[in-house]
Motif scaffolding. Structure first.
Motif, mmCIF file in Angstrom:
data_model
loop_
_atom_site.group_PDB
_atom_site.id
_atom_site.type_symbol
_atom_site.label_atom_id
_atom_site.label_comp_id
_atom_site.label_asym_id
_atom_site.label_seq_id
_atom_site.Cartn_x
_atom_site.Cartn_y
_atom_site.Cartn_z
ATOM 1 N N SER A 117 0.669 -1.092 -0.208
ATOM 2 C CA SER A 117 -0.148 0.060 -0.378
ATOM 3 C C SER A 117 1.159 1.609 0.351
ATOM 4 O O SER A 117 2.136 1.395 0.712
ATOM 5 C CB SER A 117 -0.472 -0.472 1.482
ATOM 6 N N GLY A 118 0.412 2.200 -0.869
ATOM 7 C CA GLY A 118 1.204 3.141 -0.524
ATOM 8 C C GLY A 118 2.385 3.865 -1.061
ATOM 9 O O GLY A 118 3.003 2.916 -1.724
ATOM 10 N N GLU A 119 2.670 4.784 -0.294
ATOM 11 C CA GLU A 119 4.591 4.938 -0.091
ATOM 12 C C GLU A 119 5.446 3.698 0.011
ATOM 13 O O GLU A 119 6.403 3.069 -0.555
ATOM 14 C CB GLU A 119 4.978 5.509 0.819
ATOM 15 N N PRO A 120 5.084 2.464 1.215
ATOM 16 C CA PRO A 120 6.260 1.664 1.425
ATOM 17 C C PRO A 120 6.602 0.580 -0.043
ATOM 18 O O PRO A 120 7.011 -0.074 -0.135
ATOM 19 C CB PRO A 120 5.733 0.397 2.555
ATOM 20 N N ALA A 121 4.773 1.027 -0.451
ATOM 21 C CA ALA A 121 4.746 -0.486 -2.052
ATOM 22 C C ALA A 121 5.296 0.498 -2.877
ATOM 23 O O ALA A 121 6.327 -0.384 -3.909
ATOM 24 C CB ALA A 121 3.152 -0.750 -2.193
ATOM 25 N N ILE A 122 5.344 1.376 -3.229
ATOM 26 C CA ILE A 122 6.440 2.471 -4.021
ATOM 27 C C ILE A 122 7.543 2.279 -4.012
ATOM 28 O O ILE A 122 8.263 2.082 -4.898
ATOM 29 C CB ILE A 122 6.236 3.948 -4.135
ATOM 30 N N LEU A 123 7.916 2.303 -2.978
ATOM 31 C CA LEU A 123 9.691 2.376 -2.122
ATOM 32 C C LEU A 123 10.028 0.714 -2.421
ATOM 33 O O LEU A 123 11.584 0.653 -3.586
ATOM 34 C CB LEU A 123 9.539 2.720 -1.180
ATOM 35 N N ALA A 124 9.266 0.028 -2.091
ATOM 36 C CA ALA A 124 9.593 -1.855 -2.167
ATOM 37 C C ALA A 124 10.024 -2.287 -3.500
ATOM 38 O O ALA A 124 10.396 -2.674 -4.009
ATOM 39 C CB ALA A 124 8.687 -2.711 -1.363
ATOM 40 N N ALA A 125 8.488 -1.562 -4.288
ATOM 41 C CA ALA A 125 8.784 -1.356 -5.797
ATOM 42 C C ALA A 125 10.153 -1.072 -6.712
ATOM 43 O O ALA A 125 11.217 -1.570 -7.764
ATOM 44 C CB ALA A 125 7.491 -1.464 -6.918
ATOM 45 N N MET A 126 10.013 -0.039 -6.069
ATOM 46 C CA MET A 126 11.537 0.999 -7.002
ATOM 47 C C MET A 126 12.846 0.225 -6.905
ATOM 48 O O MET A 126 13.975 0.531 -7.739
ATOM 49 C CB MET A 126 11.498 2.231 -6.330
ATOM 50 N N THR A 127 13.228 -0.330 -5.741
ATOM 51 C CA THR A 127 13.677 -1.261 -4.396
ATOM 52 C C THR A 127 14.552 -2.355 -6.230
ATOM 53 O O THR A 127 15.302 -2.841 -5.544
ATOM 54 C CB THR A 127 14.541 -1.538 -4.200
#
Length: 372
Positions: free
Chosen positions: A185-195
């Motif tokens: 969800s939200g920013e954690p999901a964005i950061l994990a996918a970016m990583t």
């Protein structure tokens, strides 16, 4: 009435004014409450009255600092927004490439900077994800922590995701919102996918991925460690809070001053914590809460070491917990007399303290002991 009770009363009063169709009065109440809580300084008495501000002066610098108007402090960090690096404090961004990029996924889009070492890779590189604090950006955080130059010595990639002002006008990661605290969800999901995308694009080592952050970035790094233990082999929290702290801005502000008991993380990701005991923005007890969250279940089986020392003119107390094999699983640095700033940081960036142990060096050394 206790100060926090008065603060909550004023927040509720501001909400009533919004419902009554008077947003101007609501803003006045909020600003008064933040000033009384010590989270915001009064604005300048006149818009055209300049005040000289010297932000992070370089040692021995003699040139005059720029003239600027006083700006209100950020309600999330107590820092004035818009601080810039000073021309007499050049940034050390390392000898490698510092690449601009952008990432998008179903949860949203964020810009980033990526440091790629100049030295030839001797295999898949470790990856360190660095999350800036409020009012900062990737360049500012890289300059203040000097992590690029330290990563160069160890052949590490360094990823600096950047919060978008459309998501938070102070550029804070929204660690206090329930929608930004969960896996997928939200920013954690964005950061994990970016990583994961950076791992794939640059052939980095998926066993050696780490996350670190300052203040709001530290709180978000806690969330990444709690929600994505299969991705991050260790985390570093500087002046931050435990994962899941706060369910809205009011409870988040309360937690910054009065650390709550954290919910234990499902898996004990190794953690290193830095905090100043003179931090009046995020109480140092929050660092201890992070330790309990990630190592509480294992504490009984770990051996503790304690060291009192002095580094860069500041005293510190370092506590380290090791497992039966001698591996460091948790480490806590309490830097005496330091406020809300990155220990051993550089004047080229904001929210730094040049004194004390070098948090960047110590965090990276801790990280590289661990692989999934």
């Amino acid at each position: 009435m206790k100060p926090i009770d008065e603060f909550v009363r004023q927040m509720m009063a501001s909400a009533e004014r919004v419902r009554a169709g008077d947003p101007g009065a609501a803003t006045d109440v909020i600003q008064r409450a933040l000033q009384q809580a010590g989270l915001m300084t009064p604005a300048a008495p006149a818009e055209d009255t300049p005040t000289i501000i010297d932000i992070n002066p370089a040692p021995g610098a003699t040139q005059a600092p720029p003239r600027a108007k006083v700006r209100p402090r950020s309600p999330m960090t107590g820092a004035r927004p818009g601080w810039q690096r000073q021309p007499h404090a050049p940034a050390d961004l390392g000898p490698g490439r510092f690449i601009d990029g952008s990432f998008a996924c179903p949860e949203g889009r964020r810009r980033y900077k990526l440091y790629v070492p100049a030295g030839a890779a001797e295999g898949p590189r470790p990856l360190v994800v660095m999350l800036h604090g409020c009012t900062q950006n990737a360049d500012d955080f890289a300059a203040g922590t000097a992590m690029n130059s330290i990563a160069e010595e160890h052949g590490c990639l360094v990823l600096y995701p950047e919060q978008d002002r459309s998501a938070n006008h102070n550029s804070c990661w929204n660690w206090f919102e329930p929608g930004q605290q969960r896996r997928g969800s939200g920013e954690p999901a964005i950061l994990a996918a970016m990583t994961r995308e950076i791992l794939a694009e640059h052939g980095a080592d998926p066993r050696r991925v780490y996350a670190a952050g300052l203040s709001a970035g530290g709180a978000m790094a806690s969330i990444l460690g709690a929600e994505y233990p299969e991705l991050f082999a260790a985390i570093g929290i500087h002046s931050g809070l435990a994962a899941g702290t706060g369910k809205d801005m009011i409870s988040g502000l309360h937690a910054m001053k009065h650390p709550p008991s954290p919910t234990p993380a499902g898996q004990g990701v190794p953690v290193i914590v830095f905090h100043g005991d003179a931090d009046h923005v995020v109480n140092a007890g929050n660092g201890e809460a992070v330790l309990r969250q990630f190592s509480g279940a294992q504490a009984g089986s770990m051996q503790r070491e304690r060291q009192d020392g002095n580094a860069g003119g500041r005293r510190f107390t370092r506590s380290c917990w090791r497992d039966a094999q001698g591996r460091r699983l948790a480490e806590h640095w309490l830097v005496h007399g330091m406020g809300h700033a990155w220990a051993g940081g550089k004047a080229a960036g904001s929210h730094t303290d040049a004194s004390g142990p070098n948090a960047s060096s110590e965090m990276l050394a801790f990280f590289l002991e661990h692989g999934r």
